[in-house]
Design an enzyme around this catalytic site. Structure first.
Site, PDB file in Angstrom:
ATOM      1  N   GLY A 166     -12.955   4.377 -17.823  1.00  0.00           N
ATOM      2  CA  GLY A 166     -14.505   4.584 -17.546  1.00  0.00           C
ATOM      3  C   GLY A 166     -15.070   5.102 -18.804  1.00  0.00           C
ATOM      4  O   GLY A 166     -16.122   5.451 -18.881  1.00  0.00           O
TER       5      GLY A 166
ATOM      6  N   GLU B 201       0.826  -1.347   0.034  1.00  0.00           N
ATOM      7  CA  GLU B 201       0.159  -0.068  -0.066  1.00  0.00           C
ATOM      8  C   GLU B 201       0.866   1.239   0.025  1.00  0.00           C
ATOM      9  O   GLU B 201       0.347   2.421   0.531  1.00  0.00           O
ATOM     10  CB  GLU B 201      -0.845   0.022   1.239  1.00  0.00           C
ATOM     11  CG  GLU B 201      -1.654  -1.397   1.566  1.00  0.00           C
ATOM     12  CD  GLU B 201      -2.395  -1.816   0.233  1.00  0.00           C
ATOM     13  OE1 GLU B 201      -2.804  -1.035  -0.597  1.00  0.00           O
ATOM     14  OE2 GLU B 201      -2.845  -2.896   0.474  1.00  0.00           O
TER      15      GLU B 201
ATOM     16  N   ASP C 281      -1.654  -0.797  -9.654  1.00  0.00           N
ATOM     17  CA  ASP C 281      -1.960  -2.302  -9.331  1.00  0.00           C
ATOM     18  C   ASP C 281      -2.082  -3.137 -10.641  1.00  0.00           C
ATOM     19  O   ASP C 281      -2.957  -2.779 -11.635  1.00  0.00           O
ATOM     20  CB  ASP C 281      -3.317  -2.762  -8.692  1.00  0.00           C
ATOM     21  CG  ASP C 281      -3.324  -2.329  -7.221  1.00  0.00           C
ATOM     22  OD1 ASP C 281      -2.089  -2.602  -6.607  1.00  0.00           O
ATOM     23  OD2 ASP C 281      -4.277  -1.920  -6.566  1.00  0.00           O
TER      24      ASP C 281
END
Length: 554
Positions: free
Chosen positions: A268, A199, A361
């Site tokens: 998106g 993280e 990621d």
């Protein structure tokens, strides 16, 4: 292999793309099938195998790219686990069977049947790459590309433990770091030069642990460098030296926003495939039953027929050709924006040339964003062309060929929500940490108390298994899931199960009443880190060993 970077007058600046591939250790031999194992199978099918395809094509076309890939120890272990490899082949064959059925079912719907045929080709290609080309060993594929010097492999903490919250015990942090590096060395034959902090969680002093482990560089979020102990001369576009020779590279906010932002990010776009539209949730229950969990619980099958479209109205049918064209367009936009960024930076930076750090990621590419691997391939190809002023670079190579970085200590930071630790410690998961700290303390005391004693093989096995249980309980995935509210029951069970296993082993060792049959069962279920040594919880510098007879072990 170190690759030479161009002279500063050849290119104006550098771009370093880092993919972090991680999944929690999800392996359940005690069940014939298990839902959470699909996390691995979906990522293999939609992310890791397509990524290997990208690397294979780039290699075949002699493209001079650079890419950094972080592989977590839990993921490396699962990719080489024989049980999971067998189950993955069964998973792929079931998806192929479903695609064949879909081709028949959609025979009067030509647009849908085109997509069904696409998925059959997709699954067949995955099967061929996995079984025929790489004989089920995806790490061998990554190792092959690493040998070219174009792919740099690094790793992370053993079970992706969130280090800032484990820092109650430096031993806990060191074991997460050292076990992660040892797992990497066991799989690739050498130590990594870079380290992905889980993280991106950093706290001042962590660089000492990394230096002791032989790490040369790591990554922090933007404010880790902008808020450093000394104002960074070059912002986030050059690394800083933590004062001990370990370099910290900071995430570039502009390149991150273009990919990650829910509103402005590329994934998106209306033309891309809609992740949340899956026939596992949309078709008749009896028809889809053989391909979902226990024939009744609906899950993703990977066959999705619709595009994003927008927030309102029915989703329109997915058009792969338009989606791939859009991915190329977005790749060109990404490179153009990096060039403009470097042009701006060039006015203020002479030495060293700017380096833009773009970490993501890995599972975003292909899994969440189906066209993401194609976008990545286009970015790597475009950046390798001489017509662009953007040069791809690995951080290790950059450090070897650039002047010494500015010395400063990064600020405590993560790349999580609000930039600190709130996602991993909050009202949903704060109960975990006192239990983790207690288990860690008891493990350290146990290792200290048996130091210098002649242990039986059974006792050694039990102590090593207890150490595995501590590491598995420390995974950052469980508090993350509890906060995000997805598979809460499973995350709760994983934490409590690993702690319960540790407590059982701890008591059995203390009382010298180890049940070998039960210990063997635990070793089969949690068979990660085969070379673990419980003595690492009480290293030689930790203190003087106790006198014989102080501890009840024969």
């Amino acid at each position: 292999m170190t690759k030479s970077l161009p002279r500063s007058n050849d290119k104006q600046g550098f771009l370093s793309i880092i993919l972090h591939a991680h999944l929690p250790y999800v392996r359940h031999p005690e069940h014939d099938s298990f839902f959470e194992e699909n996390w691995l199978f979906e990522a293999m099918t939609e992310c890791y195998l397509p990524l290997i395809g990208v690397l294979d094509r780039l290699h075949s076309d002699n493209v001079d790219y650079r890419l950094t890939l972080s592989l977590s120890p839990t993921l490396m272990t699962m990719l080489r686990d024989e049980l999971l490899q067998t189950r993955y082949l069964k998973y792929l064959h079931s998806r192929l069977e479903l695609a064949e059925k879909e081709i028949i079912r959609t025979r009067k719907q030509p647009e849908y049947q085109k997509l069904a045929r696409l998925y059959r080709r997709f699954f067949l290609n995955a099967l061929n790459t996995y079984q025929e080309q790489y004989q089920g060993d995806l790490l061998a594929a990554f190792k092959k590309h690493q040998a070219t010097g174009k792919l740099e492999l690094i790793t992370t903490a053993a079970t992706h433990g969130f280090l800032p919250l484990l820092n109650v015990s430096e031993t806990a942090v060191r074991n997460q770091v050292n076990t992660g590096i040892a797992t990497f060395k066991a799989n690739f034959g050498h130590a990594p030069s870079g380290f992905w902090l889980p993280e991106c969680g950093y706290y001042p002093g962590l660089e000492t642990v990394l230096a002791d482990a032989g790490i040369e560089y790591f990554f922090v979020d933007t404010h880790g460098v902008t808020g450093a102990s000394q104002q960074p001369w070059n912002g986030v576009y050059a690394p800083i030296d933590c004062g001990n020779g370990v370099a910290a590279f900071a995430r570039d906010p502009e390149s991150s926003q273009q990919v990650w932002s829910a509103k402005e990010g590329y994934p998106g776009d209306f033309n891309y495939r809609e992740y949340y539209s899956d026939i596992g949730f949309e078709l008749d229950a009896d028809y889809i039953a053989p391909y979902i969990l226990d024939r009744k619980t609906r899950i993703n099958t990977g066959i999705k027929y619709h595009r994003v479209t927008g927030d309102n109205g029915a989703k329109e049918i997915y058009n792969p050709r338009k989606a791939l064209a859009k991915a190329y367009e977005h790749a060109q936009d990404f490179i153009d924006k990096r060039q403009h960024q470097i042009d701006r930076l060039g006015a203020t930076m002479d030495r060293p040339p700017p380096i833009i750090i773009a970490p993501y990621d890995a599972e975003l590419f292909g899994h969440w964003w189906f066209e993401g691997t194609h976008w990545l391939e286009c970015v790597l190809r475009l950046a390798s062309e001489n017509s662009h002023g953007v040069q791809l670079a690995g951080c290790g190579d950059y450090l070897k060929q650039q002047p010494s970085p500015q010395v400063a200590t990064p600020a405590a930071s993560t790349w999580g929500d609000q930039g600190y630790s709130s996602y991993w410690i909050n009202e949903a998961n704060d109960w975990i940490y006192p239990l983790l700290h207690k288990a860690e303390q008891e493990m350290e005391k146990l290792a200290r108390d048996v130091r210098g004693l002649a242990l039986t093989p059974l006792q050694t096995r039990a102590l090593n298994q207890a150490a595995r249980s501590v590491l598995l309980a420390q995974a950052s995935d469980w508090p993350f899931i509890l906060k995000s509210g997805t598979t809460i029951d499973y995350a709760n069970k994983r934490v409590t199960d690993h702690l319960a296993r540790f407590n059982y082993l701890h008591d059995s060792i203390r009382k010298n009443r180890i049940n070998e049959r039960y210990l063997t069962a635990l070793e089969i279920m949690d068979n990660i880190f085969p070379d673990i040594d419980f003595r690492d919880y009480n290293p030689p510098s930790a203190g003087v060993s106790p006198k014989p007879g102080r501890f009840n072990v024969r």
